[in-house]
Design a protein around this motif. Structure first.
Motif, PDB file in Angstrom:
ATOM      1  N   VAL A  46       0.828  -1.197   0.000  1.00  0.00           N
ATOM      2  CA  VAL A  46       0.000   0.000   0.000  1.00  0.00           C
ATOM      3  C   VAL A  46       0.868   1.255   0.000  1.00  0.00           C
ATOM      4  O   VAL A  46       1.852   1.354   0.713  1.00  0.00           O
ATOM      5  CB  VAL A  46      -0.944  -0.013   1.222  1.00  0.00           C
ATOM      6  CG1 VAL A  46      -1.671   1.305   1.352  1.00  0.00           C
ATOM      7  CG2 VAL A  46      -1.924  -1.163   1.098  1.00  0.00           C
ATOM      8  N   GLY A  47       0.456   2.221  -0.819  1.00  0.00           N
ATOM      9  CA  GLY A  47       1.212   3.453  -0.965  1.00  0.00           C
ATOM     10  C   GLY A  47       2.339   3.328  -1.971  1.00  0.00           C
ATOM     11  O   GLY A  47       3.021   4.298  -2.266  1.00  0.00           O
ATOM     12  N   GLN A  48       2.539   2.117  -2.517  1.00  0.00           N
ATOM     13  CA  GLN A  48       3.562   1.896  -3.540  1.00  0.00           C
ATOM     14  C   GLN A  48       2.932   1.661  -4.912  1.00  0.00           C
ATOM     15  O   GLN A  48       3.628   1.337  -5.862  1.00  0.00           O
ATOM     16  CB  GLN A  48       4.424   0.685  -3.166  1.00  0.00           C
ATOM     17  CG  GLN A  48       5.148   0.839  -1.840  1.00  0.00           C
ATOM     18  CD  GLN A  48       5.957  -0.411  -1.495  1.00  0.00           C
ATOM     19  OE1 GLN A  48       6.451  -1.106  -2.363  1.00  0.00           O
ATOM     20  NE2 GLN A  48       6.084  -0.691  -0.218  1.00  0.00           N
ATOM     21  N   ASN A  49       1.603   1.796  -4.995  1.00  0.00           N
ATOM     22  CA  ASN A  49       0.858   1.600  -6.238  1.00  0.00           C
ATOM     23  C   ASN A  49       1.046   0.183  -6.774  1.00  0.00           C
ATOM     24  O   ASN A  49       1.114  -0.042  -7.973  1.00  0.00           O
ATOM     25  CB  ASN A  49       1.268   2.613  -7.303  1.00  0.00           C
ATOM     26  CG  ASN A  49       0.131   2.939  -8.266  1.00  0.00           C
ATOM     27  OD1 ASN A  49      -1.021   3.043  -7.854  1.00  0.00           O
ATOM     28  ND2 ASN A  49       0.436   3.081  -9.536  1.00  0.00           N
ATOM     29  N   ARG A  50       1.115  -0.785  -5.870  1.00  0.00           N
ATOM     30  CA  ARG A  50       1.288  -2.177  -6.257  1.00  0.00           C
ATOM     31  C   ARG A  50       0.105  -3.019  -5.785  1.00  0.00           C
ATOM     32  O   ARG A  50      -0.636  -2.627  -4.884  1.00  0.00           O
ATOM     33  CB  ARG A  50       2.594  -2.750  -5.707  1.00  0.00           C
ATOM     34  CG  ARG A  50       3.832  -2.010  -6.194  1.00  0.00           C
ATOM     35  CD  ARG A  50       5.096  -2.794  -5.919  1.00  0.00           C
ATOM     36  NE  ARG A  50       5.154  -4.021  -6.710  1.00  0.00           N
ATOM     37  CZ  ARG A  50       5.569  -4.061  -7.973  1.00  0.00           C
ATOM     38  NH1 ARG A  50       5.952  -2.956  -8.598  1.00  0.00           N
ATOM     39  NH2 ARG A  50       5.619  -5.207  -8.627  1.00  0.00           N
ATOM     40  N   LEU A  51      -0.038  -4.191  -6.403  1.00  0.00           N
ATOM     41  CA  LEU A  51      -1.102  -5.113  -6.037  1.00  0.00           C
ATOM     42  C   LEU A  51      -0.660  -6.530  -6.324  1.00  0.00           C
ATOM     43  O   LEU A  51       0.316  -6.760  -7.039  1.00  0.00           O
ATOM     44  CB  LEU A  51      -2.385  -4.815  -6.812  1.00  0.00           C
ATOM     45  CG  LEU A  51      -2.434  -5.290  -8.281  1.00  0.00           C
ATOM     46  CD1 LEU A  51      -3.880  -5.400  -8.734  1.00  0.00           C
ATOM     47  CD2 LEU A  51      -1.662  -4.360  -9.193  1.00  0.00           C
TER      48      LEU A  51
END
Length: 312
Positions: A15-20
């Motif tokens: 979260v906050g790293q634009n990852r999923l």
């Protein structure tokens, strides 16, 4: 199979790293599909099912998992691809939590989990057929992967009632906010329409963006225009999962900007409530709303606006 899934603690690091993380699966054919791991509780072989009378045509039956009665949805049939033909002994279910409810999706089989950046996730192309059931697409190993709009699937199985009594709205507040802007950010047409039905009676000027990047670019454009964002924009309501830029990254970028950092940002998502309480604190949102809970949305939006205006 459940060992494939990351712990909540590990997921929060994205979260906050634009990852999923995406769970890849198939529906009895060569095409690969995906859903966000955040929403998956476990993956298991199809257990025995109990048929229930008057069930929706795409619901195969119910099963009992850890003290809960869980409906099992034929996902292939739900997105208008026909009934899944895989033998029950070979079929798999993906147990998920959406909007504080647990349901399972019957699939042909599960492949693996992949870690990706949201800027690799693109809006789906226009068109007919199952394109209406996609929230995004991506490319993995030179193959197109289609990300299912589960919210649309669930809304068709059990339509949500968003009709609210006029008494739920505070007349004094509505006089103060009439004509003010509210920005809603979501890639789901179902979610946007339901937000419009809840927010419309408030007399707000509802502005849509369909992912975090689009919303961020709009905010930057308003800054360039010299628009009085602080006084005109009452609130930003953002989904968590969106192509190109997610809601967590959008919030992070807003908090980094000296002219935007005091904006009221509310996370609106179907992800687990416990997970999002941690995320709201981590990225600096002002509040959290569970999706498809219209009365709770109306009450919380009004509470936050009253707080902002010094009415409470």
């Amino acid at each position: 199979m459940s060992g494939m899934l990351s712990s909540v603690d590990a997921r929060t690091q994205l979260v906050g790293q634009n990852r999923l993380e995406l769970l890849l699966f198939h529906l009895g054919g060569s095409q690969h599909f995906a859903i966000n791991v955040f929403k998956v509780q476990e993956v298991m072989r199809l257990p025995p099912l109990t048929k229930i009378p008057d069930r929706h045509p795409v619901v195969r039956g119910v099963t009992h998992l850890r003290g809960q009665t869980v409906p099992v949805v034929d996902l292939r049939q739900a997105i208008q691809m026909g009934t899944l033909k895989t033998a029950d002994s070979e079929a798999t279910i993906i147990v998920t939590e959406y909007n504080m409810t647990v349901q399972a999706f019957l699939v042909g089989g599960v492949d693996r989990i992949v870690n990706m950046n949201w800027n690799e996730i693109l809006p789906p192309p226009g068109g007919a057929g199952r394109q209406h059931y996609l929230t995004a697409i991506t490319r993995i190993d030179d193959r197109i992967v289609e990300i299912i709009d589960v919210e649309k699937v669930l809304a068709e199985i059990a339509p949500y009632n968003v009709q609210l009594s006029p008494e739920i709205y505070d007349k004094e507040l509505l006089e103060r906010i009439h004509g003010k802007d509210i920005l809603i950010v979501d890639d789901s047409k179902v979610a946007i329409e339901q937000m419009r039905q809840v927010l419309g009676p408030m007399g707000l000027n509802i502005i849509e963006a369909h992912n975090g990047l689009e919303a961020y670019q709009l905010l930057m454009h308003w800054k360039e225009q010299g628009r009085d964002i602080q006084n005109n924009l009452m609130m930003i309501i953002t989904d968590a999962e969106m192509p190109e830029m997610d809601g967590y990254m959008l919030t992070t970028e807003i908090r980094r900007d000296p002219e935007l950092k005091n904006s009221c940002v509310v996370l609106h998502t179907s992800l687990s409530g416990n997970f999002n309480k941690a995320m709201v604190e981590k990225v600096g949102c002002d509040g959290f709303l569970s999706k498809f809970a219209p009365e709770a949305m109306a009450n919380e939006v009004q509470r936050l606006m009253k707080k902002r205006l010094g009415m409470i």
